[in-house]
Motif scaffolding. Structure first.
Motif, short mmCIF file in Angstrom:
data_model
loop_
_atom_site.label_atom_id
_atom_site.label_comp_id
_atom_site.label_asym_id
_atom_site.label_seq_id
_atom_site.Cartn_x
_atom_site.Cartn_y
_atom_site.Cartn_z
N CYS A 155 35.05 35.94 -22.29
CA CYS A 155 33.95 35.05 -21.90
C CYS A 155 32.64 35.80 -21.74
O CYS A 155 31.58 35.31 -22.16
N ILE A 156 32.69 36.98 -21.14
CA ILE A 156 31.46 37.75 -20.96
C ILE A 156 30.85 38.11 -22.31
O ILE A 156 29.64 37.97 -22.52
N ASN A 157 31.67 38.56 -23.25
CA ASN A 157 31.17 38.87 -24.59
C ASN A 157 30.65 37.62 -25.29
O ASN A 157 29.64 37.66 -26.00
N SER A 158 31.33 36.49 -25.10
CA SER A 158 30.92 35.24 -25.75
C SER A 158 29.61 34.72 -25.16
O SER A 158 28.76 34.19 -25.89
N ILE A 159 29.43 34.87 -23.85
CA ILE A 159 28.18 34.44 -23.22
C ILE A 159 27.01 35.25 -23.79
O ILE A 159 25.90 34.74 -23.95
N ALA A 160 27.27 36.52 -24.12
CA ALA A 160 26.22 37.36 -24.70
C ALA A 160 25.66 36.77 -25.98
O ALA A 160 24.48 36.97 -26.31
N THR A 161 26.48 36.01 -26.71
CA THR A 161 26.01 35.40 -27.96
C THR A 161 25.06 34.23 -27.72
O THR A 161 24.41 33.76 -28.66
N LEU A 162 24.98 33.74 -26.49
CA LEU A 162 24.09 32.61 -26.16
C LEU A 162 22.72 33.07 -25.65
O LEU A 162 21.83 32.24 -25.46
N ILE A 163 22.58 34.37 -25.42
CA ILE A 163 21.32 34.89 -24.89
C ILE A 163 20.23 34.82 -25.97
O ILE A 163 20.48 35.16 -27.13
N ARG A 164 19.03 34.36 -25.59
CA ARG A 164 17.93 34.20 -26.54
C ARG A 164 16.80 35.20 -26.30
O ARG A 164 16.05 35.50 -27.21
N SER A 165 16.63 35.69 -25.08
CA SER A 165 15.50 36.54 -24.75
C SER A 165 15.64 37.96 -25.30
O SER A 165 14.65 38.69 -25.42
#
Length: 390
Positions: free
Chosen positions: A115-125
């Motif tokens: 989940c932590i790695n997958s959340i990283a793919t949602l970061i835009r900044s």
């Protein structure tokens, strides 16, 4: 510009907390089962293997739920599973309860890692490569913190170890509950903006991803020799456990010092991502060639230095490479594959190494590791070269 679903500081802090909590429990498993519970090393090895299998199941489950359900409740379930397991271990840590709860803990941690790695793919900044680099740094920093502290806490009693780990997981759960709320909404909005026009988009370039994951898998098989069989080899050569522990001090110091330096040059490294991977795995391969000739401690320090530089260069880049080639609807699945490849290598590495040592010798093991990494890296390089020629 779209806003990030969560502030990056919370994602990095979550990675630091969970890896620190894990490092309180994981390194003690063999020692605790053998010295305190009086189980054989074989039994301890079987428990660790089953734990790794359930970690892999957690990796897959976390990725599947991230893609097909909702990220926010998925990571909360993973953290809660780990928290409950650690809490129960405070009061019930005899045999076989300890082994059962440890396995459940592996399942929860596997979900959280994906989940932590997958959340990283949602970061835009920030570029995903930057986020993966920092996550690799925070995860290793957590392992360093945990490993340092556990040596001081263990003499007070094993209950204190589980209590501290439980407390850290509680903190992470509360933090995630309060700050990760925007994950579901963000995933839906990005999905509408990016893939609504082509909702059936599938991940392309599956072959290079598969070759890279296989390379990561064999690299972790080799890496595990440092955490298991090489310690016995050093003792065989007349060195002591303290010298072996110094190697991991070198490993931790290099990661803490070098990783931020690489992160500073993230844009350049992103433009040369394949070259970064080739270089990292070449360092990995070279570290085992050095061990073939190792008889004095300085050679092991040199080998560990080359290995650590290789892992700093290559490992965070694997997640970036996979993320760039995965369709949005399969981001979680493919980040799960990254964590599964690493978990699988960790699971079978000690056993494979022990079998080679018992059948042949330590130098043959080092040659095997070096050749194995070289072969799979060349397959990955060859596919990239062939594609570039088209």
């Amino acid at each position: 510009m779209q806003r990030d679903p969560i502030k990056l500081k919370w994602l990095f802090l979550g990675s630091l907390i969970t890896n620190t909590g894990i490092s309180f429990i994981w390194p003690l498993t063999t020692i605790y089962m053998h010295e305190y519970l009086h189980e054989s090393l074989t039994v301890a090895g079987i428990v660790l293997l089953i734990n790794s299998v359930f970690t892999i199941i957690g990796n897959y489950l976390g990725g599947w739920l991230f893609d097909h359900w909702k990220p926010y409740p998925t990571i909360l379930i993973g953290i809660l599973t780990a928290t409950i397991s650690a809490g129960l271990l405070i009061f019930w840590h005899g045999w076989p309860t300890y082994a059962i709860l440890l396995i459940v803990l592996g399942l929860g941690n596997g979900m959280v890692a994906t989940c932590i790695n997958s959340i990283a793919t949602l970061i835009r900044s920030k570029q995903p490569s930057y986020v993966f680099n920092v996550l690799y740094f925070t995860s290793n920093l957590g392992l360093v913190f945990g490993s340092l502290i556990v040596g001081y806490v263990l003499p007070l009693g094993i209950e204190y170890i589980f209590t501290i780990a439980f407390g850290m997981f509680i903190v992470f759960f509360i933090m995630a509950f309060l700050t990760f709320r925007g994950l579901d909404k963000s995933k839906q909005s990005v999905r509408k903006g990016k893939v609504l026009a082509d909702d059936n988009t599938q991940t392309r370039e599956k072959l290079p991803i598969a070759l890279l994951l296989l390379t990561l898998f064999v690299a972790w098989i080799a890496y595990e020799q440092w955490q298991s069989n090489i310690s016995a080899y050093m003792l065989h050569l007349g060195m002591n456990v303290k010298l072996y522990s110094y190697l991991w001090t070198v490993n931790a110091a290099l990661i803490v010092l070098v990783q931020p330096f690489l992160t500073h040059f993230d844009d350049y490294l992103l433009q040369h991502l394949r070259g970064r991977l080739y270089t990292g795995f070449a360092f990995f391969c070279s570290s085992f060639l050095i061990l073939i000739f190792a008889r004095q401690f300085i050679w092991f320090v040199l080998g560990m230095t080359v290995l650590t530089i290789g892992e700093i260069i290559a490992f965070p880049a694997v997640s970036t490479f996979v993320n760039e080639r995965a369709s949005f609807k399969e981001k979680g699945r493919y980040q799960a594959m990254v964590t599964i490849a690493a978990s699988a290598g960790r699971a079978v590495g000690p056993l494979i190494g022990a079998l080679i040592i018992e059948s042949f010798s330590y130098p043959i093991l080092f040659i095997f590791c070096s050749v194995l990494i070289a072969i799979f890296t060349l397959f990955f390089v060859g596919f990239g070269f062939k594609k570039a020629q088209r």
